[in-house]
Design a protein around this motif. Structure first.
Motif, PDB file in Angstrom:
ATOM      1  N   PHE A   3      83.289   3.710 -78.983  1.00 45.25           N
ATOM      2  CA  PHE A   3      84.521   4.507 -79.057  1.00 45.25           C
ATOM      3  C   PHE A   3      84.791   5.331 -80.319  1.00 45.25           C
ATOM      4  O   PHE A   3      84.549   4.555 -81.214  1.00 45.25           O
ATOM      5  CB  PHE A   3      85.720   3.986 -78.243  1.00 45.25           C
ATOM      6  N   GLN A   4      85.179   6.584 -80.427  1.00 45.13           N
ATOM      7  CA  GLN A   4      85.451   7.356 -81.249  1.00 45.13           C
ATOM      8  C   GLN A   4      86.144   6.361 -82.324  1.00 45.13           C
ATOM      9  O   GLN A   4      87.054   6.147 -82.019  1.00 45.13           O
ATOM     10  CB  GLN A   4      85.866   8.588 -81.126  1.00 45.13           C
ATOM     11  N   ASN A   5      85.912   6.312 -83.708  1.00 45.67           N
ATOM     12  CA  ASN A   5      86.505   5.219 -84.579  1.00 45.67           C
ATOM     13  C   ASN A   5      87.550   6.170 -85.497  1.00 45.67           C
ATOM     14  O   ASN A   5      87.761   5.497 -86.574  1.00 45.67           O
ATOM     15  CB  ASN A   5      85.370   4.657 -85.342  1.00 45.67           C
ATOM     16  N   VAL A  39      75.526  10.750 -69.008  1.00 44.96           N
ATOM     17  CA  VAL A  39      74.334  10.085 -69.089  1.00 44.96           C
ATOM     18  C   VAL A  39      74.244   8.978 -70.349  1.00 44.96           C
ATOM     19  O   VAL A  39      74.748   9.429 -71.446  1.00 44.96           O
ATOM     20  CB  VAL A  39      73.257  11.014 -69.473  1.00 44.96           C
ATOM     21  N   GLU A  40      74.122   7.829 -69.931  1.00 52.35           N
ATOM     22  CA  GLU A  40      74.292   6.925 -71.168  1.00 52.35           C
ATOM     23  C   GLU A  40      73.276   5.686 -70.927  1.00 52.35           C
ATOM     24  O   GLU A  40      73.139   5.277 -69.862  1.00 52.35           O
ATOM     25  CB  GLU A  40      75.783   6.316 -71.030  1.00 52.35           C
ATOM     26  N   ALA A  41      72.865   5.121 -72.083  1.00 53.87           N
ATOM     27  CA  ALA A  41      71.610   4.122 -71.797  1.00 53.87           C
ATOM     28  C   ALA A  41      72.216   2.710 -71.988  1.00 53.87           C
ATOM     29  O   ALA A  41      71.628   2.095 -71.320  1.00 53.87           O
ATOM     30  CB  ALA A  41      70.944   4.339 -73.305  1.00 53.87           C
ATOM     31  N   ALA A  58      76.244  17.112 -75.970  1.00 52.36           N
ATOM     32  CA  ALA A  58      75.469  15.955 -76.500  1.00 52.36           C
ATOM     33  C   ALA A  58      76.221  15.355 -77.498  1.00 52.36           C
ATOM     34  O   ALA A  58      76.736  16.302 -78.531  1.00 52.36           O
ATOM     35  CB  ALA A  58      74.062  16.549 -76.758  1.00 52.36           C
ATOM     36  N   ASP A  59      76.373  13.975 -77.562  1.00 51.23           N
ATOM     37  CA  ASP A  59      77.042  13.278 -78.764  1.00 51.23           C
ATOM     38  C   ASP A  59      76.013  12.085 -78.973  1.00 51.23           C
ATOM     39  O   ASP A  59      76.329  11.084 -78.786  1.00 51.23           O
ATOM     40  CB  ASP A  59      78.236  12.984 -78.050  1.00 51.23           C
ATOM     41  N   PRO A  60      75.033  12.503 -79.683  1.00 53.07           N
ATOM     42  CA  PRO A  60      73.722  11.232 -79.960  1.00 53.07           C
ATOM     43  C   PRO A  60      74.138  10.294 -81.239  1.00 53.07           C
ATOM     44  O   PRO A  60      75.426  11.056 -82.006  1.00 53.07           O
ATOM     45  CB  PRO A  60      72.706  12.251 -80.265  1.00 53.07           C
ATOM     46  N   ALA A 106      70.724   5.828 -68.110  1.00 54.45           N
ATOM     47  CA  ALA A 106      69.311   6.414 -68.115  1.00 54.45           C
ATOM     48  C   ALA A 106      69.238   6.656 -69.619  1.00 54.45           C
ATOM     49  O   ALA A 106      70.278   7.134 -70.407  1.00 54.45           O
ATOM     50  CB  ALA A 106      69.043   7.735 -67.554  1.00 54.45           C
ATOM     51  N   ASP A 107      67.931   6.893 -70.147  1.00 51.19           N
ATOM     52  CA  ASP A 107      67.710   7.388 -71.520  1.00 51.19           C
ATOM     53  C   ASP A 107      67.685   8.785 -71.428  1.00 51.19           C
ATOM     54  O   ASP A 107      67.318   9.445 -70.374  1.00 51.19           O
ATOM     55  CB  ASP A 107      66.265   6.825 -71.967  1.00 51.19           C
ATOM     56  N   THR A 108      68.423   9.772 -72.223  1.00 49.20           N
ATOM     57  CA  THR A 108      68.638  11.027 -72.421  1.00 49.20           C
ATOM     58  C   THR A 108      67.264  11.853 -72.082  1.00 49.20           C
ATOM     59  O   THR A 108      67.360  12.719 -71.077  1.00 49.20           O
ATOM     60  CB  THR A 108      69.352  11.554 -73.567  1.00 49.20           C
TER      61      THR A 108
HETATM   62  C1  LIG Z   1      77.828   8.491 -80.700  1.00 51.14           C
HETATM   63  S1  LIG Z   1      78.067   7.737 -79.197  1.00 51.14           S
HETATM   64  C2  LIG Z   1      79.003   8.930 -78.125  1.00 51.14           C
HETATM   65  C3  LIG Z   1      79.707   8.461 -77.004  1.00 51.14           C
HETATM   66  C4  LIG Z   1      80.756   9.325 -76.314  1.00 51.14           C
HETATM   67  N1  LIG Z   1      80.188  10.473 -76.232  1.00 51.14           N
HETATM   68  C5  LIG Z   1      82.137   9.149 -76.855  1.00 51.14           C
HETATM   69  O1  LIG Z   1      82.541  10.157 -77.302  1.00 51.14           O
HETATM   70  O2  LIG Z   1      82.809   8.122 -76.707  1.00 51.14           O
HETATM   71  C6  LIG Z   1      76.503   7.631 -78.481  1.00 51.14           C
HETATM   72  C7  LIG Z   1      76.425   7.013 -77.293  1.00 51.14           C
HETATM   73  O3  LIG Z   1      75.015   7.275 -76.815  1.00 51.14           O
HETATM   74  C8  LIG Z   1      74.477   6.193 -76.459  1.00 51.14           C
HETATM   75  N2  LIG Z   1      72.770   6.495 -76.527  1.00 51.14           N
HETATM   76  C9  LIG Z   1      72.245   6.004 -77.610  1.00 51.14           C
HETATM   77  N3  LIG Z   1      70.840   6.250 -77.296  1.00 51.14           N
HETATM   78  C10 LIG Z   1      70.851   6.749 -76.058  1.00 51.14           C
HETATM   79  C11 LIG Z   1      69.682   7.563 -75.224  1.00 51.14           C
HETATM   80  N4  LIG Z   1      68.625   7.393 -75.675  1.00 51.14           N
HETATM   81  N5  LIG Z   1      70.119   7.826 -73.921  1.00 51.14           N
HETATM   82  C12 LIG Z   1      71.336   7.722 -73.662  1.00 51.14           C
HETATM   83  N6  LIG Z   1      72.483   7.392 -74.384  1.00 51.14           N
HETATM   84  C13 LIG Z   1      72.325   6.956 -75.566  1.00 51.14           C
HETATM   85  C14 LIG Z   1      74.905   4.890 -77.053  1.00 51.14           C
HETATM   86  O4  LIG Z   1      75.130   3.652 -76.417  1.00 51.14           O
HETATM   87  C15 LIG Z   1      76.519   5.568 -77.240  1.00 51.14           C
HETATM   88  O5  LIG Z   1      77.177   5.228 -76.334  1.00 51.14           O
END
Ligand SMILES: C[S@@+](CC[C@H](N)C(=O)[O-])C[C@H]1O[C@@H](n2cnc3c(N)ncnc32)[C@H](O)[C@@H]1O
Length: 396
Positions: free
Chosen positions: A229-231, A279-281, A325-327, A306-308
């Protein structure tokens, strides 16, 4: 300007340290690795980050007109999560520049005093119960981390991350102490039996509430001990609000929220779009995104585990007009960027916690996209971390 993670960090630290000296709030500020420049005026810290990022973007050929870093409304007690280390009879954070040395903290101003006190009380009680701290060099002992998460109402969720072993009766006694601390609503026992120094683990049991309700914008998101979660409890609303506004979705659109976590961004997009693929892994986060959709009465969020890259490969060209996208810090990477170029959304909103990987990705994406907006967010005051949102529009 060619920067690595190390030199970017150094550039920000050096620039911040050139700012106006000020008395730090925390007695540990000069030795503790949790903060790098708490003894400099907050405005100068933000200006330092903005200056370094401006140079980074400009030297990479990315337009930076009017680039600013939005300050945290409160530079103290802002964290939603802190992970304190328990080792060799000390409870605290790593010393600045020394991975293996833990500073014994008597207080911490990154989180409200009650949250620190609750975490510390759990560690003390663990000692009384005969649960030994973990030794990060020898890999012996039991209690590795005490993690505390808090929301804006100062409700707390605590997790003890341990090595293998331990018995339920002793952990139940620890949970009793945790739940007796002001504000604590739940206590988790997580097991990390690997040599990797992680403050996450396999859920073994919990007592009290399993999750913590985080209010964000128009939504409430339930988070668990292992979910992202955003910190920054004060700036998260602004970051997510800006990302959602920049996405400019319309009611007829099917859009994607990549790296969606527990749905903090996706839920807001869903209120404005026909449907949102979130989409979330991490499976636990996807389960919570499903729960959060129900809790907020949002029927058009599709949490997808899923993996993005795999998800994008299955999407036809032209099928998603907007992608957010928020990687993680590793960024999108060349393969995900190539898939974005193939699908060709009209707009991409790129939320980044690592300007270096963001810049590398933008250099790939700008083959077909123009950067029409770029703004920084000081989600981590007193540290060299900085986040940024880039808004990209497909070139005609
Ligand atoms: C920076 S956080 C953003 C989460 C969300 N957007 C938020 O604002 O709370 C990155 C997220 O990407 C997920 N993640 C990491 N690698 C991934 C991948 N290859 N495919 C899908 N999700 C992935 C992580 O588990 C994490 O929840």
């Amino acid at each position: 300007m060619t920067l690595t993670s190390k030199t970017l960090r150094k550039a920000i630290v050096d620039r911040a340290l050139a700012g106006q000296p000020t008395s730090p709030l925390c007695p540990h500020a000069r030795e503790c690795g949790g903060c790098a420049f708490q003894d400099r005026a907050y405005a100068d810290q933000v200006a330092a980050k903005a200056a370094v990022l401006r140079e980074l973007y400009a030297s990479s050929g990315i337009r930076v007109d009017g680039f600013v870093v939005v300050p945290s409304p409160n530079p103290f007690a802002y964290r939603t999560r802190m992970d304190y280390v328990a080792t060799k009879g000390r409870f605290g954070l790593r010393a600045r520049g020394k991975f293996n040395y833990i500073i014994e903290l008597t207080t911490c101003h990154l989180i409200p005093p009650a949250a620190f006190a609750a975490a510390q009380a759990v560690w003390r009680r663990a000692g009384e119960l005969g649960l030994p701290d973990y030794d990060i060099r020898a890999h012996t002992g039991f209690l590795r981390y005490v993690v505390v998460r808090r929301n804006l109402n100062d409700e707390l969720l605590i997790a003890a991350v341990t090595a293998a072993g331990g018995d339920e009766a002793t952990m139940a006694a620890l949970a009793e102490t945790a739940l007796a601390q002001p504000g604590v609503t739940g206590f988790h026992w997580l097991v990390n039996d690997t040599l990797t120094d992680l403050s996450f683990g396999e859920p073994r049991r919990h007592w009290g509430a399993a999750e913590l309700a985080m209010r964000i914008g128009e939504m409430v998101c339930f988070v668990g001990p292992n979910t992202f979660f955003q910190n920054n409890v004060y700036l998260a609303d602004r970051l997510i609000g800006d990302a959602v506004e920049a996405a400019a979705v319309e009611p007829t659109m099917r859009v994607a929220d990549l790296y969606g976590g527990v749905g903090a961004i996706g839920l807001h997009l869903a209120r404005r779009a026909a449907s949102v693929d979130c989409v979330e892994a991490v499976a636990d986060s996807v389960t919570l995104a499903q729960r959060n959709a129900i809790a907020n009465g949002v029927a058009n969020l599709n949490p997808i585990c899923a993996d993005t890259l795999e998800y994008l490969r299955a999407q036809p060209a032209g099928s998603l007009p907007v992608i957010v996208a928020d990687p993680p810090r590793t960024g999108l990477g060349p393969q995900v960027c190539q898939e974005l170029l193939r699908i060709g959304p009209q707009r991409i909103v790129y939320v980044s916690c690592n300007p270096l990987t963001q810049v590398a990705d933008l250099q790939i994406l700008t083959v077909s996209y123009r950067v029409i907006g770029l703004r920084g967010y000081d989600m981590f005051p007193h540290t060299p971390h900085v986040e940024a949102i880039a808004v990209l529009e497909r070139a005609a």
